[in-house]
Enzyme design. Structure first.
Site, PDB file in Angstrom:
ATOM      1  N   ASP A  12       0.881  -1.171   0.000  1.00 15.51           N
ATOM      2  CA  ASP A  12       0.000   0.000   0.000  1.00 15.51           C
ATOM      3  C   ASP A  12       0.920   1.223   0.000  1.00 15.51           C
ATOM      4  O   ASP A  12       2.137   1.091  -0.196  1.00 15.51           O
ATOM      5  CB  ASP A  12      -1.014  -0.023   1.153  1.00 15.51           C
ATOM      6  N   HIS A  13       0.351   2.409   0.219  1.00 20.07           N
ATOM      7  CA  HIS A  13       1.175   3.621   0.170  1.00 20.07           C
ATOM      8  C   HIS A  13       2.298   3.592   1.217  1.00 20.07           C
ATOM      9  O   HIS A  13       3.409   4.045   0.955  1.00 20.07           O
ATOM     10  CB  HIS A  13       0.300   4.866   0.379  1.00 20.07           C
ATOM     11  N   CYS A  69       2.860  -3.377   4.011  1.00 20.36           N
ATOM     12  CA  CYS A  69       2.091  -2.174   4.340  1.00 20.36           C
ATOM     13  C   CYS A  69       2.853  -1.462   5.466  1.00 20.36           C
ATOM     14  O   CYS A  69       4.058  -1.683   5.603  1.00 20.36           O
ATOM     15  CB  CYS A  69       0.631  -2.506   4.687  1.00 20.36           C
ATOM     16  N   GLY A  70       2.192  -0.619   6.230  1.00 23.74           N
ATOM     17  CA  GLY A  70       2.926   0.134   7.261  1.00 23.74           C
ATOM     18  C   GLY A  70       3.494  -0.774   8.331  1.00 23.74           C
ATOM     19  O   GLY A  70       4.690  -0.732   8.640  1.00 23.74           O
ATOM     20  N   THR A  71       2.630  -1.597   8.900  1.00 22.33           N
ATOM     21  CA  THR A  71       3.073  -2.529   9.942  1.00 22.33           C
ATOM     22  C   THR A  71       3.164  -3.968   9.439  1.00 22.33           C
ATOM     23  O   THR A  71       3.828  -4.793  10.077  1.00 22.33           O
ATOM     24  CB  THR A  71       2.059  -2.537  11.102  1.00 22.33           C
ATOM     25  N   GLY A  72       2.444  -4.265   8.392  1.00 23.81           N
ATOM     26  CA  GLY A  72       2.300  -5.644   7.904  1.00 23.81           C
ATOM     27  C   GLY A  72       1.037  -6.306   8.433  1.00 23.81           C
ATOM     28  O   GLY A  72       0.606  -7.339   7.914  1.00 23.81           O
ATOM     29  N   GLY A  74      -2.293  -5.415   8.501  1.00 23.12           N
ATOM     30  CA  GLY A  74      -3.471  -5.467   7.625  1.00 23.12           C
ATOM     31  C   GLY A  74      -3.276  -6.405   6.453  1.00 23.12           C
ATOM     32  O   GLY A  74      -4.203  -7.125   6.052  1.00 23.12           O
ATOM     33  N   HIS A 102       8.911 -24.207   9.702  1.00 19.49           N
ATOM     34  CA  HIS A 102       7.800 -24.860  10.411  1.00 19.49           C
ATOM     35  C   HIS A 102       6.432 -24.627   9.783  1.00 19.49           C
ATOM     36  O   HIS A 102       5.531 -25.433   9.979  1.00 19.49           O
ATOM     37  CB  HIS A 102       7.756 -24.376  11.871  1.00 19.49           C
ATOM     38  N   ARG A 113       6.995   0.615   7.765  1.00 18.77           N
ATOM     39  CA  ARG A 113       7.244   1.658   8.765  1.00 18.77           C
ATOM     40  C   ARG A 113       7.974   1.096   9.979  1.00 18.77           C
ATOM     41  O   ARG A 113       8.157   1.805  10.968  1.00 18.77           O
ATOM     42  CB  ARG A 113       5.909   2.283   9.198  1.00 18.77           C
ATOM     43  N   ARG A 136       6.243 -33.547  11.004  1.00 16.59           N
ATOM     44  CA  ARG A 136       5.098 -33.187  11.858  1.00 16.59           C
ATOM     45  C   ARG A 136       4.516 -31.827  11.475  1.00 16.59           C
ATOM     46  O   ARG A 136       3.334 -31.569  11.685  1.00 16.59           O
ATOM     47  CB  ARG A 136       5.497 -33.196  13.336  1.00 16.59           C
ATOM     48  N   HIS A 137       5.348 -30.974  10.870  1.00 19.33           N
ATOM     49  CA  HIS A 137       4.867 -29.644  10.473  1.00 19.33           C
ATOM     50  C   HIS A 137       3.921 -29.722   9.284  1.00 19.33           C
ATOM     51  O   HIS A 137       3.034 -28.887   9.124  1.00 19.33           O
ATOM     52  CB  HIS A 137       6.049 -28.722  10.171  1.00 19.33           C
ATOM     53  N   ARG A 140       0.484 -30.352  10.598  1.00 21.17           N
ATOM     54  CA  ARG A 140      -0.080 -29.157  11.241  1.00 21.17           C
ATOM     55  C   ARG A 140      -0.577 -28.149  10.219  1.00 21.17           C
ATOM     56  O   ARG A 140      -1.640 -27.553  10.401  1.00 21.17           O
ATOM     57  CB  ARG A 140       0.970 -28.530  12.172  1.00 21.17           C
TER      58      ARG A 140
END
Ligand code: RB5
Length: 150
Positions: A12-13, A69-72, A74, A102, A113, A136-137, A140
Site C-alpha cells: 500500500d502507500h 504495508c505500514g506494519t504488515g 493489515g 515450520h 514503517r 510433523r509440520h 499441522r
C-alpha cells in the site's frame, strides 16, 4: 542453475518505498517479479493489493509472494483469508526463517514503517532460501486448511 519461480509482490502507500527496494533486490537475485502495485505513494487500501497477491498464490499461479504495508498487520490479516495462503508477518529474521521451516509460509509480509532496507534484504533472502522441514509440520499446516470449511 534452476531459474527461481517468479515472485508476486504488492503493497500500500505505506509500503510502497520498501516494495520498490525489495523488487530491485529480487531482480538482482535473478527473480522475475510480478508487481501488483501500487505505482506510487497516493493513499490506497492495503486490502485491495493484499487480495491481488493472495489470489495469485491461492490460484496456484505463483508459489511465493511478498506484501508490505505500514506494519504488515493489515496485509497479513487480508491474505490469510484466502484458501491455501500462509502469510507470515516477519519484521525480524528469526520469524522469517521459522515461518519457512515450520509453517511453509508462501507469503512474506513486512512492515515498511518498522524495518529498514538492510534488515528487509536479510529477511527476504533468508525467507526465500530456507526450506520447509515437513514431517510433523506438514500435518499441522494441513490442519490449517481444514479450518477454511468452518
Ligand atoms: C496505512 O496508514 C496503514 O494503516 C497500513 O499501511 C497498515 O499498517 C495496516 O495494517
Amino acid at each position: 542453475m534452476k531459474t527461481p519461480s517468479p515472485i508476486v509482490i504488492g503493497a500500500d502507500h505505506a509500503g510502497y518505498a520498501l516494495k520498490e527496494f525489495v523488487k530491485a533486490y529480487l531482480t538482482a537475485l535473478n527473480y522475475d517479479v510480478n508487481d501488483c502495485g501500487p505505482g506510487g505513494e497516493d493513499s490506497v487500501d492495503y486490502t485491495d493489493f493484499g487480495c491481488m497477491v493472495a489470489e495469485g498464490i491461492s490460484s496456484g499461479r505463483f508459489e511465493r509472494g511478498v506484501l508490505i504495508c505500514g506494519t504488515g498487520q493489515g496485509m497479513a490479516m487480508t491474505a490469510n483469508r484466502f484458501c491455501g495462503v500462509r502469510a507470515a508477518l516477519c519484521n525480524d529474521l528469526f520469524s522469517a526463517i521459522m515461518s519457512r521451516r515450520h509453517n511453509n509460509a508462501n507469503i512474506l509480509v513486512m512492515g515498511g514503517r518498522i524495518i529498514g532496507t538492510e534488515l528487509a534484504k536479510e529477511i527476504v533472502r533468508a525467507w526465500l532460501e530456507t526450506p520447509f522441514e515437513g514431517g510433523r509440520h506438514q500435518r499441522r499446516i494441513e490442519k490449517i486448511d481444514t479450518l477454511s470449511a468452518k
